[in-house]
Design a protein around this motif. Structure first.
Motif, PDB file in Angstrom:
ATOM      1  N   PHE B  37       0.841  -1.196   0.000  1.00  0.00           N
ATOM      2  CA  PHE B  37       0.000   0.000   0.000  1.00  0.00           C
ATOM      3  C   PHE B  37       0.877   1.247   0.000  1.00  0.00           C
ATOM      4  CE2 PHE B  37      -3.382   2.424   2.679  1.00  0.00           C
ATOM      5  CZ  PHE B  37      -3.797   3.105   1.547  1.00  0.00           C
ATOM      6  N   LEU B  49      -5.832  -2.805  -4.418  1.00  0.00           N
ATOM      7  CA  LEU B  49      -4.789  -3.225  -3.490  1.00  0.00           C
ATOM      8  C   LEU B  49      -4.733  -4.739  -3.409  1.00  0.00           C
ATOM      9  CD1 LEU B  49      -2.586  -2.567  -1.516  1.00  0.00           C
ATOM     10  CD2 LEU B  49      -4.318  -2.109   0.233  1.00  0.00           C
ATOM     11  N   LEU B  69      -7.566  -2.454   5.637  1.00  0.00           N
ATOM     12  CA  LEU B  69      -7.847  -1.085   5.236  1.00  0.00           C
ATOM     13  C   LEU B  69      -8.752  -0.400   6.251  1.00  0.00           C
ATOM     14  CD1 LEU B  69      -6.321  -0.286   2.829  1.00  0.00           C
ATOM     15  CD2 LEU B  69      -8.001  -1.476   1.430  1.00  0.00           C
TER      16      LEU B  69
END
Ligand SMILES: [Mn+2]
Ligand SMILES: [Mn+2]
Ligand SMILES: [Zn+2]
Ligand SMILES: [Zn+2]
Lengths: 154, 154
Positions: B37, B49, B69
DNA sequence: ACAGTAATTGAAAATGGTTATCAATATCAA
DNA sequence: TTGATATTGATAACCATTTTCAATTACTGT
């Protein structure tokens, strides 16, 4: 002597005639939705409008409300906003007037604002990056005076 | 003579140590996700991602990327934005620096901007309505210079 | 008024991004 | 090393919105 009768068309009437002028058919459902939408005030979600319309039009379908809202939006007669509460909200567009929003995350209250200075700076920023602006979204989130006093969700 | 070796910690290292400092466990998956990331640049969606991480960590689960996330976001280590392309995008938060976005609707390019004058006016508007501002979102949509030249989707 | 045709409707299923569930596995403090 | 607890991956569930489709309705011309 001339008697001047001013025929003030309501929002609902304006929207309805605008739709039929664009070749869309006039239906009982569409009329109800638009009339109730116009009377109900702003920033309604499809679900909220559906609940209101159901009172006048018990057989109304969920899809019809969604479809009509999308139709209005695509015709430029309504404007849609996605705030941070998870669903799309609509308001009839007052011709030509843009505004942005302040949203209370406590009670959901929405206040509208316009600021020419911000719009000007915005244009300057876009120009600096060689962007052609088509639209923008400016949302301020916070607590209204009454929600500042109440205890927040823990 | 002193040899000054500057230990510059990468974003990935800062995030990882911040997570373990908060009591979260260090795992191979989490490390990969954070490292990739940090290296990949900004405004990634979970899906994007996931695709990147899969190259380094073929067994990675979709849910793990979403979870990480969200963890970063809730820990204040990442910031999430919902632009108008339907999914949530994330970027690691550079401590203390807020910025807003200009988005090209043609190619998806995102440019960041900061403008103190706009922020000031914004505060004044909020104050006038007795609002306590917690956050805001200012997105400018348009076409970048290169997309202005290309034919638009019809 | 009537028929023909194309649009609209309502119910239900599908969609798509995201989150919850759960059994298996991994981490870490003791 | 052990044991309590957290994390993982596969999958199902979630939920706002859209699509599908057969039945109904609105408009156009006659
Ligand atoms: Mn508004
Ligand atoms: Mn950014
Ligand atoms: Zn409030
Ligand atoms: Zn572009």
């Amino acid at each position: 002597m001339v008697i001047n009768i001013k025929l003030k068309s309501t929002s609902a009437e304006r929207v309805a005639s605008s739709l039929s002028g664009r070749g869309f058919k006039t239906t009982r459902q569409r009329d109800s939705i638009v009339r109730i939408f116009a009377a109900a005030g702003q920033h309604l979600s499809a679900e909220e409008l559906y609940e209101l319309v159901k009172k006048a039009e018990p057989g109304i379908g969920y899809a019809t409300v969604y479809r009509t809202l999308r139709l209005l939006s695509e015709s430029g007669l309504a404007h849609e906003s996605r705030f941070e509460d998870g669903f799309t909200r609509y308001e009839l567009s007052d011709s030509g007037s843009h505004h942005d929003h302040i949203i209370c995350t406590g009670c959901g209250q929405i206040i509208e604002f316009e600021n020419h200075e911000i719009e000007k700076i915005q244009q300057a920023i876009a120009r600096k990056h060689h962007f052609l602006v088509t639209n923008h979204k400016h949302e301020i989130y916070g607590l209204c005076s009454s929600c500042q006093r109440k205890p927040q969700k823990e």
